[in-house]
Design an enzyme around this catalytic site. Structure first.
Site, PDB file in Angstrom:
ATOM      1  N   HIS A 196      12.949  10.336 -54.371  1.00  0.00           N
ATOM      2  CA  HIS A 196      12.407  11.103 -53.239  1.00  0.00           C
ATOM      3  C   HIS A 196      11.583  12.261 -53.788  1.00  0.00           C
ATOM      4  O   HIS A 196      12.053  12.997 -54.672  1.00  0.00           O
ATOM      5  CB  HIS A 196      13.539  11.690 -52.387  1.00  0.00           C
ATOM      6  CG  HIS A 196      14.480  10.678 -51.796  1.00  0.00           C
ATOM      7  ND1 HIS A 196      14.413  10.292 -50.486  1.00  0.00           N
ATOM      8  CD2 HIS A 196      15.515   9.987 -52.337  1.00  0.00           C
ATOM      9  CE1 HIS A 196      15.379   9.406 -50.234  1.00  0.00           C
ATOM     10  NE2 HIS A 196      16.058   9.208 -51.349  1.00  0.00           N
ATOM     11  N   GLY A 200      25.004   8.681 -52.287  1.00  0.00           N
ATOM     12  CA  GLY A 200      24.298   8.557 -51.011  1.00  0.00           C
ATOM     13  C   GLY A 200      23.163   7.554 -51.030  1.00  0.00           C
ATOM     14  O   GLY A 200      22.275   7.604 -50.172  1.00  0.00           O
ATOM     15  N   GLN A 201      23.169   6.617 -51.988  1.00  0.00           N
ATOM     16  CA  GLN A 201      22.103   5.609 -52.059  1.00  0.00           C
ATOM     17  C   GLN A 201      22.311   4.575 -50.963  1.00  0.00           C
ATOM     18  O   GLN A 201      23.362   3.936 -50.898  1.00  0.00           O
ATOM     19  CB  GLN A 201      22.106   4.928 -53.436  1.00  0.00           C
ATOM     20  CG  GLN A 201      20.976   3.925 -53.598  1.00  0.00           C
ATOM     21  CD  GLN A 201      20.989   3.244 -54.968  1.00  0.00           C
ATOM     22  OE1 GLN A 201      21.857   3.489 -55.801  1.00  0.00           O
ATOM     23  NE2 GLN A 201      20.024   2.363 -55.176  1.00  0.00           N
ATOM     24  N   ASP A 208       8.325   8.256 -46.653  1.00  0.00           N
ATOM     25  CA  ASP A 208       9.652   7.907 -46.146  1.00  0.00           C
ATOM     26  C   ASP A 208       9.578   7.761 -44.631  1.00  0.00           C
ATOM     27  O   ASP A 208       8.922   8.549 -43.945  1.00  0.00           O
ATOM     28  CB  ASP A 208      10.674   8.980 -46.529  1.00  0.00           C
ATOM     29  CG  ASP A 208      12.106   8.507 -46.376  1.00  0.00           C
ATOM     30  OD1 ASP A 208      12.801   8.358 -47.392  1.00  0.00           O
ATOM     31  OD2 ASP A 208      12.525   8.267 -45.204  1.00  0.00           O
ATOM     32  N   ILE A 209      10.259   6.739 -44.102  1.00  0.00           N
ATOM     33  CA  ILE A 209      10.217   6.459 -42.666  1.00  0.00           C
ATOM     34  C   ILE A 209      10.950   7.533 -41.861  1.00  0.00           C
ATOM     35  O   ILE A 209      10.694   7.705 -40.667  1.00  0.00           O
ATOM     36  CB  ILE A 209      10.812   5.044 -42.402  1.00  0.00           C
ATOM     37  CG1 ILE A 209      10.271   4.436 -41.134  1.00  0.00           C
ATOM     38  CG2 ILE A 209      12.326   5.066 -42.415  1.00  0.00           C
ATOM     39  CD1 ILE A 209      10.595   2.956 -40.983  1.00  0.00           C
ATOM     40  N   HIS A 268      14.818   4.348 -56.269  1.00  0.00           N
ATOM     41  CA  HIS A 268      13.710   5.107 -55.686  1.00  0.00           C
ATOM     42  C   HIS A 268      13.945   6.585 -55.927  1.00  0.00           C
ATOM     43  O   HIS A 268      15.082   7.049 -56.025  1.00  0.00           O
ATOM     44  CB  HIS A 268      13.584   4.825 -54.181  1.00  0.00           C
ATOM     45  CG  HIS A 268      14.867   4.980 -53.437  1.00  0.00           C
ATOM     46  ND1 HIS A 268      15.823   3.988 -53.389  1.00  0.00           N
ATOM     47  CD2 HIS A 268      15.373   6.019 -52.716  1.00  0.00           C
ATOM     48  CE1 HIS A 268      16.854   4.406 -52.673  1.00  0.00           C
ATOM     49  NE2 HIS A 268      16.619   5.631 -52.258  1.00  0.00           N
TER      50      HIS A 268
HETATM   51  P1  5GP Z   1      18.557   6.779 -50.145  1.00  0.00           P
HETATM   52  O1  5GP Z   1      19.483   7.280 -49.052  1.00  0.00           O
HETATM   53  O2  5GP Z   1      18.913   5.374 -50.573  1.00  0.00           O
HETATM   54  O3  5GP Z   1      18.432   7.717 -51.303  1.00  0.00           O
HETATM   55  O4  5GP Z   1      17.113   6.758 -49.507  1.00  0.00           O
HETATM   56  C1  5GP Z   1      16.597   5.670 -48.828  1.00  0.00           C
HETATM   57  C2  5GP Z   1      15.401   6.175 -48.070  1.00  0.00           C
HETATM   58  O5  5GP Z   1      14.624   5.065 -47.657  1.00  0.00           O
HETATM   59  C3  5GP Z   1      15.767   6.959 -46.808  1.00  0.00           C
HETATM   60  O6  5GP Z   1      15.240   8.274 -46.917  1.00  0.00           O
HETATM   61  C4  5GP Z   1      15.132   6.146 -45.678  1.00  0.00           C
HETATM   62  O7  5GP Z   1      14.592   6.967 -44.660  1.00  0.00           O
HETATM   63  C5  5GP Z   1      14.069   5.341 -46.411  1.00  0.00           C
HETATM   64  N1  5GP Z   1      13.783   4.056 -45.796  1.00  0.00           N
HETATM   65  C6  5GP Z   1      14.678   3.110 -45.424  1.00  0.00           C
HETATM   66  N2  5GP Z   1      14.056   2.029 -44.928  1.00  0.00           N
HETATM   67  C7  5GP Z   1      12.718   2.303 -45.000  1.00  0.00           C
HETATM   68  C8  5GP Z   1      11.548   1.553 -44.629  1.00  0.00           C
HETATM   69  O8  5GP Z   1      11.606   0.418 -44.144  1.00  0.00           O
HETATM   70  N3  5GP Z   1      10.354   2.155 -44.838  1.00  0.00           N
HETATM   71  C9  5GP Z   1      10.250   3.406 -45.388  1.00  0.00           C
HETATM   72  N4  5GP Z   1       9.016   3.893 -45.535  1.00  0.00           N
HETATM   73  N5  5GP Z   1      11.331   4.129 -45.746  1.00  0.00           N
HETATM   74  C10 5GP Z   1      12.539   3.583 -45.553  1.00  0.00           C
END
Ligand code: 5GP
Ligand code: ZN
Length: 114
Positions: A102, A93-94, A30-31, A100
């Site tokens: 985590h 919170g998506q 994760d970034i 995906h």
């Molecule tokens: P969500 O909030 O949708 O459950 O999680 C999305 C996740 O994707 C976040 O933890 C965010 O840091 C990660 N993320 C968003 N853009 C990128 C990217 O370009 N590269 C990587 N490696 N992670 C990303």
């Protein structure tokens, strides 16, 4: 899905630190990590969210969990434990509309979160 960030990572047009890949899934860092270990596990097939996955898509969700388990064992964080989180939709919170999971480890995680 040409405008999907995670499809771009799968295609290689956006770089990522890839931990594991097979014909069906990809795992990368994760970034914006929320724990010392924070991977994202994604199917290579685009689904906006869990709501688009159904039984005809096979065992992709089970496969993701099995790969997470194998990574935990290989890296040794199975001993202290870990967490797998899947956020679905706005209230979940998506923020990236490609399903995906985590995988978080390396510290004691609190519950409930937020
Ligand atoms: P969500 O909030 O949708 O459950 O999680 C999305 C996740 O994707 C976040 O933890 C965010 O840091 C990660 N993320 C968003 N853009 C990128 C990217 O370009 N590269 C990587 N490696 N992670 C990303
Ligand atoms: Zn996608």
């Amino acid at each position: 899905m040409s405008d999907c960030i995670f499809c771009s990572i799968i295609k290689g047009s956006i770089p990522a630190q890839i931990e594991f890949e097979d014909d069906r899934i990809m795992v990368f860092k994760d970034i914006n990590p929320q724990a010392p270990i924070h991977f994202l596990l994604i199917p290579k097939q685009h689904f906006d969210s869990l709501m688009e996955v159904d039984s005809k898509d096979g065992d992709i969700v089970a496969h993701i969990y099995m790969v997470a388990k194998n990574i935990a064992r290989q890296r040794g964080f199975d001993r202290n434990g870990f967490r797998i989180v899947m956020n679905c939709g706005q209230d979940g919170g998506q923020t990236v509309q490609h399903i995906h999971f985590h995988l978080l480890a390396g510290r004691s995680l609190q519950w409930p979160r937020g």
